[in-house]
Design an enzyme around this catalytic site. Structure first.
Site, mmCIF file in Angstrom:
data_model
loop_
_atom_site.group_PDB
_atom_site.id
_atom_site.type_symbol
_atom_site.label_atom_id
_atom_site.label_comp_id
_atom_site.label_asym_id
_atom_site.label_seq_id
_atom_site.Cartn_x
_atom_site.Cartn_y
_atom_site.Cartn_z
ATOM 1 N N LYS A 80 0.868 -1.189 0.000
ATOM 2 C CA LYS A 80 0.000 0.000 0.000
ATOM 3 C C LYS A 80 0.895 1.226 0.000
ATOM 4 C CE LYS A 80 -4.398 1.057 0.085
ATOM 5 N NZ LYS A 80 -5.565 0.265 -0.351
ATOM 6 N N ASP A 126 -6.809 4.314 -4.770
ATOM 7 C CA ASP A 126 -7.499 4.230 -3.469
ATOM 8 C C ASP A 126 -8.076 5.642 -3.275
ATOM 9 O OD1 ASP A 126 -7.699 2.274 -0.973
ATOM 10 O OD2 ASP A 126 -7.366 4.254 -0.133
#
Ligand code: NDP
Ligand code: 2IT
Length: 449
Positions: free
Chosen positions: A129, A169
Site C-alpha cells: 500500500k 485508493d
C-alpha cells in the site's frame, strides 16, 4: 480486545511497545490476531517458524520526499510512502491513497489488511500500500499532474510488474493513475503493467472502475441469500460518494435495492424516492463538486451537514464505503435499533472494534472489508493477467470472473469460520482463510522474508 492465545498476545504486546503513534495499524493487527487464536493453538509449527512475529513486520517500508511547485510558483513538500508488506504469494499489490490523514500508521494498516485480502482472491498477489498526505481538494489539474509526476519520480525505482504493482485508493482514480503511468514510462522507457486501474487504451481492464462496488454487492447478495434474504426490495444506506460508493449504488439498484442516502466528508443527502445515480456521477465524477450539490439539483432530497449522521437513517442494509473508523459502536447500535439486518464494508476497516462487536452480538449479517471489498484488487489481478498475456477480455468475461471470485471468497470465509468452531462469523473466517495461504507460503520459503 481479547487475544486468547498466549503467543499471539505476546507478539501483539511486543509490537504495541514498538509502535507508538500507530493506532490504526495496531487496531488492524489486534482484530486479525483475535481471529487467529484458534489457528495458533492448533499450529505449533507456525509459532516455531516465527510466522506471527514475521507477518506483522513489513518486509520493507519506504518513506520519501515529494516536492512539487504549485500554480503560484511556491515550492510544496509532501510525504510519500510505500509499504511492501508481504510477498510470500506474489508481487506486492495494493492501492495508493492521497489524503491529508495519510500517515505511516494508516499506510501500514492498509498494507497489513491487503496481505489477507489479496490472499482471499486466490490470485497470486502479495500485499502493499502507499500514498501521501497530499490533499487533492482544491488543487488545479496542473497541480495534480505535477504532484503525481513528482511522486512517481521516486516511486518508480521501487516498483515493477513482477515486483510491486500499485493502483488507486482514496484520492487516486483514473486521472492520477494516468499521470503516474506516463511518468513511469518516461523514466524507464518501458510500457508495462506496473499499475492497475489504467485507462482501456493503455492496457486497463474493463470493469476495474466498477469492480469494488460491484464485488461488494455480489458478496452482500451471497451472504443474504445464505440467510434466506436478498438485496431486492431492501432500503440501503451508502456512505461516501467516491469510486466504491458510486458503483456499489449502481449494482444495488440493478439488484432491486433502494439506495436512500450517500455522503462525503462534509455531509449526507437523503432522497426518500431513491438516489438518482446519474446526478451523483455528474456531480462527483465529472464536475468534482460536493454531495451537497445533489440537494440543489434533486427536488425532495435533503442535505444534512456532518457525515456521521447518515447512520441514523433507518435501513435494511448499510454499506460503509468512505474511510476507516467511520462507524462507531453507538452508530452501530443505532443501525441495529432501526432494524438494519446487514452491514457490508466497501471501505477498509470502516467499523470500529465496538461496532463490529455490536453487529456480531446482534446477529447482523456482517461482511468484513477484506472479504467484501476484495473485488477491486481481484479485478486488478485480472488486469495483470490480461497485461501478461497481451490480450483483453470483454466486460462480461471480466464481470463473470469477478462474480465467481466474490462467491468463492464468501464460501471460503464461511468454511474457515465453521472449521474453527465460529460458524457464521465472517470476520474470523476471512482472517483465517486469508492467513493460511500466506503462512504456508512463508513456511515453505524458509526464514528471512
Ligand atoms: P474516493 O476518493 O473515490 O472516495 C472516497 C469517498 O469517501 C469520498 O466520498 C470522500 O469524501 C469520502 N471520505 C474520504 N475520507 C473521508 C473521511 N476522512 N471522512 C469522511 N468521508 C471521507 O475513494 P474510494 O471510493 O476509492 O475509496 C473509498 C474506500 O474504499 C476507502 O476506504 C478505500 O480504501 C476503499 N477501497 C477502495 C478500493 C478501490 O478500488 N478504489 C478497493 C477496496 C477498498 P470527500 O470527497 O469529502 O473526501
Ligand atoms: O484497498 C484496496 O483493495 C484497493 N484500494 C485496491 C487495490 C488494487 O491494487 O487494486
Amino acid at each position: 480486545m481479547q487475544i486468547k492465545n498466549q503467543h499471539l498476545s505476546d507478539v501483539y504486546e511486543s509490537l504495541a511497545a514498538r509502535s507508538a503513534g500507530e493506532p490504526e495499524f495496531l487496531q488492524a493487527v489486534a482484530e486479525v490476531f483475535e481471529s487467529l487464536s484458534p489457528v495458533a493453538d492448533a499450529r505449533p509449527d507456525y509459532i516455531k517458524a516465527g510466522i506471527f512475529s514475521r507477518i506483522v513486520e513489513p518486509e520493507r517500508f519506504i518513506q520519501f520526499r515529494v516536492s512539487w511547485v504549485d500554480d503560484e510558483g511556491n515550492v510544496r513538500v509532501n510525504r510519500g510512502y510505500r509499504v511492501q508488506f508481504n510477498s510470500a504469494i506474489g508481487p506486492y499489490k495494493g492501492g495508493l491513497r492521497l489524503h491529508p490523514s495519510v500517515s505511516a500508521s494508516v499506510i501500514k494498516f492498509l498494507g497489513f489488511e491487503q496481505v489477507f485480502k489479496n490472499s482471499l482472491t486466490t490470485l497470486p498477489m502479495g500485499g502493499g500500500k502507499g500514498g501521501s498526505d497530499f490533499d487533492p481538494k482544491g488543487k488545479s489539474e496542473g497541480e495534480i499532474m505535477r504532484f503525481c509526476q513528482s511522486f512517481m519520480t521516486e516511486l518508480y525505482r521501487h516498483i515493477g510488474p513482477d515486483t510491486d504493482v500499485p493502483a488507486g485508493d482514496i484520492g487516486v482514480g483514473g486521472r492520477e493513475i494516468g499521470y503516474m503511468f506516463g511518468q513511469y514510462k518516461r523514466l524507464t522507457n518501458r510500457f508495462e503493467g506496473v499499475l492497475t486501474g489504467k485507462a482501456i487504451p493503455s492496457g486497463g481492464s474493463l470493469v476495474r472502475t466498477q469492480a469494488t462496488g460491484y464485488g461488494l454487492l455480489y458478496f452482500t447478495d451471497e451472504m443474504l441469500r445464505d440467510r434466506g434474504m436478498s438485496v431486492d426490495g431492501k432500503t440501503i444506506v451508502i456512505s461516501g460518494s467516491g469510486n466504491v460508493a458510486i458503483y456499489a449504488c449502481e449494482k444495488a439498484q440493478e439488484m432491486g435495492g433502494k439506495v436512500v442516502a450517500m455522503s462525503d466528508s462534509n455531509g449526507y443527502v437523503y432522497d426518500k424516492d431513491g438516489i438518482k445515480l446519474d446526478v451523483v456521477k455528474q456531480i462527483k465524477e465529472v464536475e468534482r463538486l460536493r454531495i451537497k450539490e445533489y440537494a440543489a439539483r434533486v427536488p425532495g432530497s435533503v442535505y444534512t451537514e456532518g457525515c456521521r449522521g447518515i447512520w441514523s437513517i433507518p435501513c435494511d442494509i448499510a454499506l460503509p464505503c468512505a474511510t476507516q473508523n467511520e462507524l462507531n459502536g453507538d452508530e452501530a447500535a443505532t443501525l441495529v435499533k432501526n432494524g438494519c439486518r446487514a452491514v457490508a464494508e466497501g471501505a477498509n476497516m470502516p467499523s470500529t472494534p465496538e461496532a463490529v462487536e455490536c453487529f456480531l452480538a446482534n446477529n447482523i449479517a456482517y461482511a468484513p472489508a477484506k472479504a467484501s471489498n476484495a473485488g477491486g484488487v481481484a479485478t486488478s489481478g485480472l488486469e495483470m493477467v490480461q497485461n501478461s498475456i497481451r490480450m483483453s477480455w470483454t466486460a462480461p468475461e471480466v464481470d463473470e470472473k469477478l462474480h465467481g471470485i466474490m462467491k468463492n471468497i464468501y464460501a471460503s470465509a464461511k468454511a474457515a469460520a465453521a472449521e474453527y468452531g465460529m460458524a457464521g462469523n465472517l470476520v474470523a473466517g476471512a482472517n483465517i482463510a486469508g492467513f493460511q495461504k500466506v503462512a504456508d507460503a512463508m513456511l515453505w520459503q524458509g526464514i528471512a522474508y
